[in-house]
Design a protein around this motif. Sequence first.
Motif, PDB file in Angstrom:
ATOM      1  N   SER A   1      36.887 -76.347  24.558  1.00 12.31           N
ATOM      2  CA  SER A   1      36.927 -76.097  26.029  1.00 12.31           C
ATOM      3  C   SER A   1      35.754 -75.639  26.498  1.00 12.31           C
ATOM      4  O   SER A   1      35.118 -74.965  26.259  1.00 12.31           O
TER       5      SER A   1
ATOM      6  N   PHE B   1      33.588 -73.591  28.767  1.00 10.74           N
ATOM      7  CA  PHE B   1      33.532 -72.369  29.373  1.00 10.74           C
ATOM      8  C   PHE B   1      32.142 -71.906  29.867  1.00 10.74           C
ATOM      9  O   PHE B   1      31.388 -71.644  29.547  1.00 10.74           O
ATOM     10  N   HIS B   2      32.013 -72.328  31.363  1.00 10.95           N
ATOM     11  CA  HIS B   2      30.745 -71.981  32.029  1.00 10.95           C
ATOM     12  C   HIS B   2      31.231 -72.367  33.482  1.00 10.95           C
ATOM     13  O   HIS B   2      32.293 -72.984  33.986  1.00 10.95           O
TER      14      HIS B   2
ATOM     15  N   SER C   1      43.404 -68.511  27.543  1.00  7.69           N
ATOM     16  CA  SER C   1      42.675 -67.185  28.162  1.00  7.69           C
ATOM     17  C   SER C   1      43.610 -66.464  28.854  1.00  7.69           C
ATOM     18  O   SER C   1      44.741 -66.945  29.478  1.00  7.69           O
TER      19      SER C   1
ATOM     20  N   TYR D   1      37.657 -73.172  36.391  1.00  5.11           N
ATOM     21  CA  TYR D   1      37.895 -72.669  35.113  1.00  5.11           C
ATOM     22  C   TYR D   1      38.903 -72.359  34.725  1.00  5.11           C
ATOM     23  O   TYR D   1      39.777 -72.340  33.670  1.00  5.11           O
TER      24      TYR D   1
ATOM     25  N   LYS E   1      42.128 -73.437  32.250  1.00  6.50           N
ATOM     26  CA  LYS E   1      42.820 -73.130  31.212  1.00  6.50           C
ATOM     27  C   LYS E   1      44.381 -72.860  31.345  1.00  6.50           C
ATOM     28  O   LYS E   1      44.936 -72.957  30.204  1.00  6.50           O
TER      29      LYS E   1
ATOM     30  N   THR F   1      28.635 -67.913  27.763  1.00  8.70           N
ATOM     31  CA  THR F   1      29.098 -67.107  29.299  1.00  8.70           C
ATOM     32  C   THR F   1      29.693 -65.636  29.162  1.00  8.70           C
ATOM     33  O   THR F   1      29.170 -64.910  29.757  1.00  8.70           O
ATOM     34  N   SER F   2      30.376 -65.263  28.131  1.00  6.54           N
ATOM     35  CA  SER F   2      31.015 -63.940  28.006  1.00  6.54           C
ATOM     36  C   SER F   2      29.677 -62.843  27.592  1.00  6.54           C
ATOM     37  O   SER F   2      29.757 -61.863  28.138  1.00  6.54           O
TER      38      SER F   2
END
Length: 341
Positions: free
Chosen positions: A83, A85-86, A127, A165, A169, A215-216
């Motif tokens: 998926s 994620f940004h 998430s 985002y 999710k 990202t994280s």
Amino acid sequence: MSVLVSGATGFIAQHIVEALLNENYKVIGTARSQEKGDNLKKQFNNNPNLIMEVVSDISNVNAFDHVLEKHAKDIKVVLHTASPFHFNTTEYEKDLLIPARNGTLGILEAIKKYASQTVERVVITSSFAAVYDVEAPPSKDLVYTEKNWNPATWETAQKNAVMAYCGSKKIAEKTAWDFLEKNKNVVKFQLSTVNPVFVFGPQLASSSVGDTLNTSCELINAVLKSKPSDVLATSIAGEFIDVRDVAKAHLAAFQRENTVGKRLVMSNGPFSSQTICNVIHKDFPQYDGKIAPVAKDTDVDNGNVSFVLDNSATKKLLGWEFISLQKSVDDTVAQIAQVKN
Ligand code: NDP
């Protein structure tokens, strides 16, 4: 029996693949290109228990058909991690909402079409973003548990990239639970989700460490990129969990009976940029004078929390102690420092 891992080249998925191979599972991973798949195989020393298939774009609802068709007899477990994620987009539908929703729907439809009686367990990497209401006014009385849902709709999610985002999710996870409800007499699988907060920890392979991380982990990297004159935020930025605990939770989510039908909210507490900075100063003196300074008494201030996350039900179900912020930051920074030197 094989475990299908979608998005196997991702930060979290690589740790999942390693955990599966360590337990002698046969793994079928998907990557967006042959080259990415080959690189991942090389990273695992061409372990014969890992085979890779190409799924180039999960926005296409038929993207997983050829994989399930080819491996229908072998796949007993499906872990859907792929998926986007940004937050680098203004095309919220195209870049976030559609791939998240269609990816989830597509993999479940492919199971229904080709492997309805062979796939026994499905785990969706959801998430905390599916739980957390971005627009809720901050309050220490706002308590989230495994039961909460972000109120986003397809339309309200399109205000900005963060909402898109989080909406992606929520909508993707909801799609999975609704699919199972609608098809419970047609498919055999049982469903669980893993809902992590910000995931920190080392990349599985140092070769994944570039100037910018996923990202994280970039939240930690950003502290290393700070200047001595910078003043970092002491307010809570969110909650963290280590990637190795997230990988382990994906295995528990299909190996155990007590995780059937459960949302596993993975968190080990809040953090701020300054908390991360203080850990770096304590354990990596080489950064003294090179990054933002240590600050006194800046540990997370529970008096100022904007929400409370109570994931005691998940912790009780899983039953192991999660990796601390200090270890997670230390292992992330040690790897970056080693690559940069
Ligand atoms: P990564 O970006 O490292 O991994 C995402 C994976 O999904 C990559 O393999 C990526 O392929 C693949 N992917 C993305 N978009 C598409 C697409 N359109 N078609 C095919 N494949 C696609 O991120 P993470 O490992 O951090 O995230 C993995 C999962 O965990 C995601 O579902 C994310 O929402 C969830 N999550 C992550 C958290 C975190 O803090 N890291 C927290 C909570 C949930 P490629 O790299 O080739 O584009």
